[in-house]
Design a protein around this motif. Structure first.
Motif, short mmCIF file in Angstrom:
data_model
loop_
_atom_site.label_atom_id
_atom_site.label_comp_id
_atom_site.label_asym_id
_atom_site.label_seq_id
_atom_site.Cartn_x
_atom_site.Cartn_y
_atom_site.Cartn_z
N ARG A 388 48.22 34.07 59.53
CA ARG A 388 48.99 33.50 58.42
C ARG A 388 49.14 31.98 58.52
O ARG A 388 49.42 31.31 57.54
CB ARG A 388 50.37 34.16 58.35
CG ARG A 388 50.28 35.58 57.81
CD ARG A 388 51.45 35.95 56.93
NE ARG A 388 51.70 35.00 55.85
CZ ARG A 388 52.88 34.84 55.26
NH1 ARG A 388 53.91 35.56 55.66
NH2 ARG A 388 53.04 33.98 54.28
N ARG A 390 46.77 29.87 60.02
CA ARG A 390 45.55 29.11 60.34
C ARG A 390 45.03 28.24 59.20
O ARG A 390 44.23 27.34 59.44
CB ARG A 390 44.45 30.05 60.83
CG ARG A 390 43.92 31.00 59.79
CD ARG A 390 42.85 31.85 60.43
NE ARG A 390 42.50 32.96 59.60
CZ ARG A 390 41.80 33.99 60.02
NH1 ARG A 390 41.40 34.06 61.27
NH2 ARG A 390 41.51 34.97 59.19
N ASP A 391 45.49 28.47 57.96
CA ASP A 391 45.04 27.58 56.89
C ASP A 391 45.79 26.25 56.94
O ASP A 391 45.25 25.21 56.59
CB ASP A 391 45.23 28.24 55.53
CG ASP A 391 44.26 29.41 55.36
OD1 ASP A 391 43.22 29.39 56.05
OD2 ASP A 391 44.58 30.35 54.60
N ALA A 392 47.05 26.30 57.37
CA ALA A 392 47.85 25.07 57.40
C ALA A 392 47.71 24.31 58.71
O ALA A 392 47.80 23.09 58.75
CB ALA A 392 49.32 25.41 57.15
N ASP A 394 45.60 23.75 62.54
CA ASP A 394 44.39 24.02 63.31
C ASP A 394 44.68 25.08 64.36
O ASP A 394 45.72 25.01 65.03
CB ASP A 394 43.93 22.74 64.04
CG ASP A 394 43.25 21.77 63.09
OD1 ASP A 394 42.83 22.22 62.01
OD2 ASP A 394 43.17 20.58 63.44
N ASP A 398 40.19 30.29 67.35
CA ASP A 398 40.69 31.17 66.31
C ASP A 398 39.94 32.50 66.32
O ASP A 398 39.07 32.75 65.51
CB ASP A 398 40.54 30.47 64.95
CG ASP A 398 41.22 31.25 63.84
OD1 ASP A 398 42.03 32.13 64.17
OD2 ASP A 398 40.94 30.96 62.67
#
Ligand code: PLP
Length: 522
Positions: A388, A390-392, A394, A398
């Motif tokens: 949840r 990882r888009d915002a 780094d 991953d």
């Protein structure tokens, strides 16, 4: 008490609860008990001149409710896992069930004296013995000591056993311990403290031990490889069996740092991976309180060849109960002090028994399936947060993590100069404790997040909301983040000054106020 307007201009130096000494009023008392008809000996009659202080101590004078309210208010100024989410990576700050405390408070435990005869403490010895068996079942090891008082203490005990083993097996000149750069900081410190030269092993670009690098580092000088697994990136070492095989081939032993065993318990066992020694933190995995540096327990478990070196006393079960004891069935458990190759005593008496009782209560209550489920939930929660966020933020490594993962504030730093530290501070405004920041060292602006298995989906979602809002603020209104926290009783103390010149003693008047204000410098 803390009526701050968020971000208000002058609340930087406000400490809203005065010191108890400042609240003191001459003549105020909790209670004055007169004992009519009882002659009390004066202190001078009881103590010799030298033991008496010259002046009465400067103690605050307050009524009992004032004292209770003072400390209750202070306790609310701190963060606690009982107050809010505490995603402190590598620390497993999970909720500690209250029933553990209740059981540990039973008078049968609290009223024991460490010098009591063994036959009087059969229940406690049995509990310790059963706890050892349970930990052996979880780790797949052969024997354990419950004595070490912390994780790092368990490590030291483990490495001292490694040294004793090599000394007895022609390896006295093995003077090196290999520690991957993804290990917990205490691993290096432990090896160093035990007198070893530490060789730091760089991780592969996947954040794991690289077998070729390891093979090159191993030699006839290697005493041990110390592994934190899952490592501090929250990653399980894929080549774990190869790692132990290579180390053993070189004559070295392998140390498993199992402080945070909630990633694997019930799923995989260090013993099956070929580990020689493993410590676990009861004050993490097994839900006993961390206690702010107070009593913890870091039991250390070993394989058969290290068993002779365990510290004493060990708890043992008698095959034939001692018929003399008045317990039904006789004294079945006893303490073994005579363990010939033992590294000796590492702790007073039986270890931190209160902590052992709590861990035992936790394990019995969950049972094997419950422990397995705890691991699954810990791993699920960590992966949920990773995906949840990882888009915002780094997330340098991953992929599927274990009980924790490491994000980075590099992007936020680049965009608006907002660092991991600023984000950590801003989270406090949401009633959330900071994740671990700036560790591990191999990720810049690291934010190491460990939700633990005890948190609900709602709590995880509110953490995600806070993190996403902070990212949004970073892009649109960075000063909010840069000047956080806004609602805590103390905002940004000078951490270096607080560590270097801590003000720990009350002194009368101005000196102290000055110190408080200095520590508050931003
Ligand atoms: C917490 C931790 C330790 C140290 O445990 P303490 O009880 O704080 O001494 C060691 N290794 C790992 C992986 C840890 O998370």
């Amino acid at each position: 008490m803390s009526a701050h307007a968020p971000g208000g201009p002058d609340d930087r130096t406000t400490i809203v609860e005065p010191l108890i000494f400042d609240k003191s009023r001459p003549g105020h008392r909790a209670a004055a008990i007169e004992a009519p008809g009882v002659q009390t000996a004066s202190a001078t009659e009881l103590l010799s001149g030298t033991a008496l202080r010259q002046r009465p101590p400067t103690l605050p004078e307050l009524a009992e409710p004032e004292v209770v309210r003072h400390y209750t208010r202070l306790s609310h100024m701190n963060h606690a896992v009982d107050l809010g989410f505490y995603p402190l990576g590598s620390c497993t700050m999970k909720y500690n069930p209250k029933v553990n405390d209740e059981l540990a408070s039973l008078p049968g435990f609290t009223r024991l004296h460490p010098y009591q005869a063994e036959e009087d403490v059969q229940g406690t010895l049995e509990l310790m013995w059963e706890l050892e068996q349970a930990l052996l079942a979880v780790t797949g090891m052969c024997r354990a000591s419950l004595q070490p008082a912390a994780g790092a203490h368990g490590e030291l005990v483990g490495i001292l056993m490694v040294r004793a083993y090599h000394r007895d097996h022609g390896g006295a000149d093995r003077d090196t311990v290999i520690v991957p750069d993804s290990a917990h900081g205490t691993n290096l410190a432990t090896a160093n403290m035990a007198g070893y030269r530490v060789v730091e092993l760089p991780s592969s670009d996947r954040g794991l031990v690289d077998l070729t690098t390891l093979a090159e580092a191993l030699s006839e000088r290697t005493a041990a490889v110390m592994l934190t697994n899952p490592n501090t990136l929250g990653l399980f070492e894929d080549d774990i069996l190869e790692i132990t095989r290579l180390a053993h081939e070189a004559g070295a032993l392998v140390y498993y740092d199992g402080a945070n065993l909630n990633a694997i318990m019930g799923k995989a066992r260090p013993g099956d991976m070929g580990m020689d020694v493993v410590h676990m933190n009861l004050h993490k995995t097994f839900s006993t309180p961390h206690g702010g540096g107070g009593p913890g327990a870091g039991p250390v478990a070993v394989c058969a060849r290290l068993e002779p070196y365990l510290p004493t006393p060990l708890v043992a079960q008698r095959v034939t109960p001692d018929p003399g004891a008045d317990e039904p069935g006789g004294a079945r458990f006893h303490l073994v002090y005579d363990h010939p190759s033992s590294i000796g005593r590492v702790r007073g008496f039986y270890g931190n028994v209160g902590v052992l009782v709590r861990a035992y209560a936790y394990m019995v209550r969950l049972g094997g399936n419950g422990l397995l489920r705890a691991s699954e939930d810990a791993v699920l929660n960590a992966n949920y947060l990773r995906v949840r966020l990882r888009d915002a933020y780094d997330v340098p490594y991953d992929r599927m993590c274990m009980h924790e993962f490491v994000a980075s504030a590099s992007r936020q730093k680049h965009t608006a100069g907002v660092t991991a530290r600023d984000i950590a501070k801003r989270l406090l405004d949401f009633g959330i404790h900071s994740p671990t920041v700036y560790f591990p060292l191999n990720v810049p602006e690291a934010i190491m997040i460990e939700p633990t298995e005890t948190e609900s989906r709602d709590t995880l979602d509110s953490f995600v909301d806070a993190m996403l809002q902070i990212d949004h603020e970073t892009r649109h209104e960075p000063t909010i983040v840069l000047e956080a926290p806004h609602v805590t009783p103390v905002r940004r103390p000078d951490e270096t000054l607080a560590a270097r010149e801590p003000v720990l003693r009350w002194r009368p008047q101005a000196v102290r106020l000055q110190a408080v204000h200095t520590a508050e410098r931003t």
